[in-house]
Scaffold this motif. Structure first.
Motif, short mmCIF file in Angstrom:
data_model
loop_
_atom_site.label_atom_id
_atom_site.label_comp_id
_atom_site.label_asym_id
_atom_site.label_seq_id
_atom_site.Cartn_x
_atom_site.Cartn_y
_atom_site.Cartn_z
N LEU A 33 0.83 -1.21 0.00
CA LEU A 33 0.00 0.00 0.00
C LEU A 33 0.86 1.26 0.00
O LEU A 33 0.53 2.25 -0.65
CB LEU A 33 -0.93 -0.01 1.21
CG LEU A 33 -2.04 -1.06 1.21
CD1 LEU A 33 -2.83 -1.00 2.51
CD2 LEU A 33 -2.97 -0.86 0.02
N GLU A 34 1.98 1.22 0.73
CA GLU A 34 2.87 2.36 0.77
C GLU A 34 3.50 2.60 -0.60
O GLU A 34 3.60 3.74 -1.07
CB GLU A 34 3.98 2.12 1.80
CG GLU A 34 5.02 3.23 1.89
CD GLU A 34 4.46 4.55 2.41
OE1 GLU A 34 5.13 5.59 2.26
OE2 GLU A 34 3.34 4.54 2.97
N GLU A 35 3.89 1.50 -1.26
CA GLU A 35 4.47 1.63 -2.60
C GLU A 35 3.43 2.14 -3.59
O GLU A 35 3.72 3.01 -4.42
CB GLU A 35 5.02 0.28 -3.06
CG GLU A 35 5.74 0.35 -4.39
CD GLU A 35 6.35 -0.99 -4.78
OE1 GLU A 35 6.89 -1.08 -5.90
OE2 GLU A 35 6.26 -1.93 -3.97
N LEU A 36 2.20 1.63 -3.49
CA LEU A 36 1.13 2.09 -4.37
C LEU A 36 0.84 3.57 -4.14
O LEU A 36 0.58 4.32 -5.10
CB LEU A 36 -0.13 1.26 -4.13
CG LEU A 36 -1.39 1.68 -4.92
CD1 LEU A 36 -1.15 1.57 -6.41
CD2 LEU A 36 -2.59 0.84 -4.51
N ARG A 37 0.90 3.98 -2.90
CA ARG A 37 0.63 5.40 -2.57
C ARG A 37 1.61 6.32 -3.29
O ARG A 37 1.21 7.35 -3.84
CB ARG A 37 0.72 5.60 -1.06
CG ARG A 37 0.37 7.02 -0.61
CD ARG A 37 0.30 7.08 0.90
NE ARG A 37 1.61 7.01 1.49
CZ ARG A 37 2.36 8.09 1.82
NH1 ARG A 37 1.89 9.30 1.59
NH2 ARG A 37 3.54 7.95 2.36
N TRP A 38 2.89 5.94 -3.31
CA TRP A 38 3.88 6.80 -3.95
C TRP A 38 3.72 6.78 -5.47
O TRP A 38 3.96 7.80 -6.14
CB TRP A 38 5.29 6.37 -3.56
CG TRP A 38 5.65 6.86 -2.19
CD1 TRP A 38 5.75 6.12 -1.04
CD2 TRP A 38 5.92 8.21 -1.82
NE1 TRP A 38 6.07 6.94 0.02
CE2 TRP A 38 6.19 8.22 -0.43
CE3 TRP A 38 5.96 9.41 -2.52
CZ2 TRP A 38 6.48 9.39 0.26
CZ3 TRP A 38 6.27 10.57 -1.83
CH2 TRP A 38 6.51 10.55 -0.46
N HIS A 39 3.32 5.66 -6.03
CA HIS A 39 3.06 5.62 -7.46
C HIS A 39 1.89 6.55 -7.81
O HIS A 39 1.94 7.27 -8.81
CB HIS A 39 2.74 4.20 -7.91
CG HIS A 39 3.95 3.31 -8.02
ND1 HIS A 39 4.94 3.51 -8.95
CD2 HIS A 39 4.32 2.22 -7.29
CE1 HIS A 39 5.87 2.58 -8.81
NE2 HIS A 39 5.51 1.78 -7.81
N ILE A 40 0.85 6.51 -7.00
CA ILE A 40 -0.31 7.38 -7.23
C ILE A 40 0.06 8.84 -7.05
O ILE A 40 -0.37 9.71 -7.83
CB ILE A 40 -1.46 6.99 -6.29
CG1 ILE A 40 -1.98 5.59 -6.63
CG2 ILE A 40 -2.61 8.00 -6.39
CD1 ILE A 40 -3.06 5.09 -5.70
#
Length: 292
Positions: A33-40
């Protein structure tokens, strides 16, 4: 030295012959989720950058691009006039006006966001693809290689198709349509911008059909047999979607419906190709296991 049991398992287990994902490190749900957050976040920042550029350059974005199809000197109208006097569009009997105090400012922001999304779309998809790609197996990555390029290419073709063909023809039809000669077409700025945005962005997204079928075929959800069986149903769905994103005239619906139908037929070929490769891989694995 391998034990006989280990050797038997390795030879009989098909998954041992399939490549594994490259990300060797284990990540928890919160890490994903943290990695997805930075991609978003990076994707949103890219949209904001192009949005600011569009907002500042309103003379070009609005005067030349968004309002382009409303002017008789638009490239498409000139092309039709050069083709023949029958196809020539030499008048657009309507004016664009604003009836709300905050109308122009609101549409300036909304149109800038839409413009920013269109310009940043390749980067937005690339960021999302970077999040998904590590979870794929190596052979799946090889199959999906160049996904960002083809997605961006189809999106760009759809955008140009919607902007240079569907939008001007729809605007010409709607501006010339009158239930009574005494009723003047005085179009609100919000209505005009919404129409152009829906037609242009809608075509860009609809042209992603082959990519969607490609990935669904990869996971086995879609097969060429299913697509062929529902070919007649797909024509009805395509006409329905075309009616939703285009004005209620047959010409505009056909102009967008026919290319989508062609893309659907191309998608059947894509799905069939993927199925052949899958069947060949399974047959090779079965032969290998049989020999072992």
């Amino acid at each position: 030295m391998d034990t006989p049991e280990t050797t038997i398992v390795e030879k009989t287990n098909p998954s041992s012959q399939i490549s594994t994902p490259n990300n060797a490190k284990e990540m928890g749900v919160l890490d994903h989720l943290e990695e997805l957050r930075w991609h978003i976040i990076r994707a949103v920042l890219a949209i904001l950058v192009f949005t600011v550029v569009a907002f500042v350059g309103k003379d070009i974005v609005f005067g030349k691009i968004i309002l382009g199809p409303s002017k008789i000197n638009f490239l498409t109208y000139q092309f039709f006039c050069k083709m023949s006097s029958i196809t020539c569009i030499d008048t657009l009997p309507f004016i664009i006006q604003n009836r709300v105090m905050t109308g122009q400012f609101t549409m300036h922001i909304a149109a800038s966001i839409a413009f920013g999304f269109i310009c940043a779309f390749p980067y937005v998809f690339w960021e999302l693809w970077r999040f998904v790609a590590p979870a794929l197996y190596q052979d799946e990555k090889q199959t999906a290689r160049g996904a960002t390029f083809f997605v961006s290419l189809l999106f760009a073709i759809g955008i140009f198709f919607g902007y240079f063909l569907i939008s001007p023809l729809s605007i010409n039809f709607l501006s010339n349509y009158q239930v009574d000669p005494t009723i003047l077409n005085e179009i609100d700025i919000s209505s005009y911008v919404t129409t152009v945005t829906m037609l242009t962005l809608g075509c860009g997204l609809m042209f992603q059909l082959p990519i969607v079928v490609f990935f669904l075929s990869q996971v086995g959800i879609v097969t060429p047999e299913i697509m062929k069986a529902y070919r007649k149903h797909s024509i009805v769905v395509i006409l329905f979607i075309s009616a939703l994103i285009t004005p209620p005239d047959v010409i505009s619906q056909c102009l967008i419906g026919i290319p989508i139908w062609v893309l659907y037929e191309m998608s059947i070929l894509i799905s069939a190709s993927i199925q052949r490769k899958r069947n060949a891989t399974l047959a090779k694995m079965e032969n290998t296991n049989a020999v072992s």
